[in-house]
Scaffold this motif. Sequence first.
Motif, mmCIF file in Angstrom:
data_model
loop_
_atom_site.group_PDB
_atom_site.id
_atom_site.type_symbol
_atom_site.label_atom_id
_atom_site.label_comp_id
_atom_site.label_asym_id
_atom_site.label_seq_id
_atom_site.Cartn_x
_atom_site.Cartn_y
_atom_site.Cartn_z
ATOM 1 N N PHE A 199 0.839 -1.203 0.000
ATOM 2 C CA PHE A 199 0.000 0.000 0.000
ATOM 3 C C PHE A 199 0.872 1.250 0.000
ATOM 4 O O PHE A 199 1.825 1.350 0.768
ATOM 5 C CB PHE A 199 -0.892 -0.002 1.238
ATOM 6 C CG PHE A 199 -1.970 1.053 1.216
ATOM 7 C CD1 PHE A 199 -3.144 0.842 0.518
ATOM 8 C CD2 PHE A 199 -1.811 2.242 1.902
ATOM 9 C CE1 PHE A 199 -4.146 1.799 0.497
ATOM 10 C CE2 PHE A 199 -2.801 3.208 1.892
ATOM 11 C CZ PHE A 199 -3.980 2.985 1.188
ATOM 12 N N ARG A 200 0.513 2.212 -0.859
ATOM 13 C CA ARG A 200 1.244 3.480 -0.944
ATOM 14 C C ARG A 200 0.378 4.577 -0.340
ATOM 15 O O ARG A 200 -0.644 4.963 -0.911
ATOM 16 C CB ARG A 200 1.597 3.803 -2.391
ATOM 17 C CG ARG A 200 2.554 2.814 -3.036
ATOM 18 C CD ARG A 200 2.794 3.188 -4.498
ATOM 19 N NE ARG A 200 3.430 4.497 -4.600
ATOM 20 C CZ ARG A 200 3.095 5.417 -5.510
ATOM 21 N NH1 ARG A 200 2.117 5.185 -6.377
ATOM 22 N NH2 ARG A 200 3.710 6.579 -5.544
ATOM 23 N N CYS A 201 0.786 5.080 0.815
ATOM 24 C CA CYS A 201 0.038 6.146 1.487
ATOM 25 C C CYS A 201 0.216 7.495 0.806
ATOM 26 O O CYS A 201 -0.682 8.341 0.859
ATOM 27 C CB CYS A 201 0.507 6.283 2.943
ATOM 28 S SG CYS A 201 0.431 4.787 3.909
ATOM 29 N N PHE A 202 1.388 7.697 0.221
ATOM 30 C CA PHE A 202 1.743 8.979 -0.387
ATOM 31 C C PHE A 202 1.952 8.767 -1.872
ATOM 32 O O PHE A 202 2.838 8.020 -2.285
ATOM 33 C CB PHE A 202 3.008 9.533 0.266
ATOM 34 C CG PHE A 202 3.477 10.848 -0.293
ATOM 35 C CD1 PHE A 202 2.602 11.916 -0.444
ATOM 36 C CD2 PHE A 202 4.803 11.030 -0.655
ATOM 37 C CE1 PHE A 202 3.039 13.139 -0.971
ATOM 38 C CE2 PHE A 202 5.253 12.245 -1.160
ATOM 39 C CZ PHE A 202 4.361 13.304 -1.327
ATOM 40 N N ARG A 203 1.097 9.435 -2.678
ATOM 41 C CA ARG A 203 1.142 9.270 -4.123
ATOM 42 C C ARG A 203 1.250 10.647 -4.775
ATOM 43 O O ARG A 203 0.237 11.228 -5.211
ATOM 44 C CB ARG A 203 -0.097 8.507 -4.611
ATOM 45 C CG ARG A 203 -0.256 7.163 -3.900
ATOM 46 C CD ARG A 203 -1.491 6.405 -4.315
ATOM 47 N NE ARG A 203 -1.691 5.234 -3.457
ATOM 48 C CZ ARG A 203 -2.667 4.339 -3.596
ATOM 49 N NH1 ARG A 203 -3.542 4.474 -4.600
ATOM 50 N NH2 ARG A 203 -2.775 3.318 -2.771
ATOM 51 N N PRO A 204 2.460 11.187 -4.834
ATOM 52 C CA PRO A 204 2.632 12.563 -5.314
ATOM 53 C C PRO A 204 2.216 12.758 -6.761
ATOM 54 O O PRO A 204 2.009 13.893 -7.189
ATOM 55 C CB PRO A 204 4.128 12.824 -5.108
ATOM 56 C CG PRO A 204 4.760 11.473 -5.045
ATOM 57 C CD PRO A 204 3.740 10.574 -4.432
ATOM 58 N N GLU A 205 2.074 11.671 -7.505
ATOM 59 C CA GLU A 205 1.657 11.790 -8.899
ATOM 60 C C GLU A 205 0.155 12.044 -9.038
ATOM 61 O O GLU A 205 -0.324 12.387 -10.121
ATOM 62 C CB GLU A 205 2.042 10.521 -9.678
ATOM 63 C CG GLU A 205 1.237 9.283 -9.328
ATOM 64 C CD GLU A 205 1.715 8.543 -8.080
ATOM 65 O OE1 GLU A 205 1.216 7.435 -7.834
ATOM 66 O OE2 GLU A 205 2.600 9.074 -7.377
ATOM 67 N N ASN A 206 -0.592 11.888 -7.943
ATOM 68 C CA ASN A 206 -2.042 12.058 -7.978
ATOM 69 C C ASN A 206 -2.455 13.446 -7.504
ATOM 70 O O ASN A 206 -1.753 14.066 -6.697
ATOM 71 C CB ASN A 206 -2.723 11.013 -7.094
ATOM 72 C CG ASN A 206 -2.600 9.609 -7.652
ATOM 73 O OD1 ASN A 206 -2.206 9.415 -8.803
ATOM 74 N ND2 ASN A 206 -2.943 8.631 -6.838
ATOM 75 N N PRO A 207 -3.608 13.940 -7.969
ATOM 76 C CA PRO A 207 -4.104 15.233 -7.464
ATOM 77 C C PRO A 207 -4.270 15.242 -5.949
ATOM 78 O O PRO A 207 -3.998 16.243 -5.292
ATOM 79 C CB PRO A 207 -5.451 15.399 -8.179
ATOM 80 C CG PRO A 207 -5.334 14.556 -9.409
ATOM 81 C CD PRO A 207 -4.461 13.396 -9.033
ATOM 82 N N GLN A 208 -4.745 14.118 -5.388
ATOM 83 C CA GLN A 208 -4.831 13.976 -3.928
ATOM 84 C C GLN A 208 -3.693 13.055 -3.502
ATOM 85 O O GLN A 208 -3.807 11.835 -3.524
ATOM 86 C CB GLN A 208 -6.183 13.404 -3.506
ATOM 87 C CG GLN A 208 -6.352 13.326 -1.998
ATOM 88 C CD GLN A 208 -7.753 12.910 -1.584
ATOM 89 O OE1 GLN A 208 -8.715 13.149 -2.304
ATOM 90 N NE2 GLN A 208 -7.865 12.296 -0.410
ATOM 91 N N ALA A 209 -2.565 13.672 -3.132
ATOM 92 C CA ALA A 209 -1.362 12.893 -2.857
ATOM 93 C C ALA A 209 -1.479 12.051 -1.593
ATOM 94 O O ALA A 209 -0.892 10.976 -1.514
ATOM 95 C CB ALA A 209 -0.160 13.833 -2.739
#
Length: 246
Positions: A199-209
């Motif tokens: 699971f990735r909690c932080f997804r800087p590539e998404n609008p809601q990181a």
Amino acid sequence: MTQANTFPLVRTVGIDGLLITFADTMTEPSNRAALAFRNVIDSQGWTGVLETSASLASAYVRFDPLLLSHADIRSRIDRLLDEQNWYNAPLPSGRKLWKVPTVYGTDLAPQLDDAAAAAGLTPAEAIRRLSQTRVRVLTIGFAPGQPYLGPLAPEFDIPRLKELTPMVPEGALVLAISQFVLFSGPTPTGWRHVGQTAFRCFRPENPQAFVLTPGDEMIFESVSRDELEDIKAGRAESAVCQEIET
């Protein structure tokens, strides 16, 4: 509504902040109060309020003193506190339940046996209890998008390690003091590494990181190593998410 004539406690933070503390320790009611109170402040739409946040047992409000005087916002905060018993207030709507496949123990999470012993349990029983426990995202902190989760059952009120583990990977599920932390990136830690997820909690590539929101809930379901490898290879989902009915 005060608790034991001491809490909630309102304190000044600098010239533009107020900290509303509901207890001196994290409990389910004190975290519930912090989340609910912050949510209600957000819903008020007060001109001059710049930022709010919630921690394990407190809510924080930052305001523009040129638009909203300290006396005015303190008066508003006090009136809100008196409106209800925040310790059993409804949690914010729109929360999600995440079911996250997790490998417990093995060389992927090598401190499971140590954590089980500290809790007075066999590894198998520790896995059974941990994998069936539904925990709340109590707060986000320490690293981008990283959740503190709990509370766990009293037997898992175990201390941190005395020495740091040099590094655990992203997706590591670690345990101490009746809480989980799900790491959003590789980091050293003094918490016991008991499970491993994709699971990735932080997804800087998404609008809601930040994927998770305080008040969300999670279940870390036990899976095999092969199942985790399928998830990492994109052949299965890293989590199942559903809305929590209020």
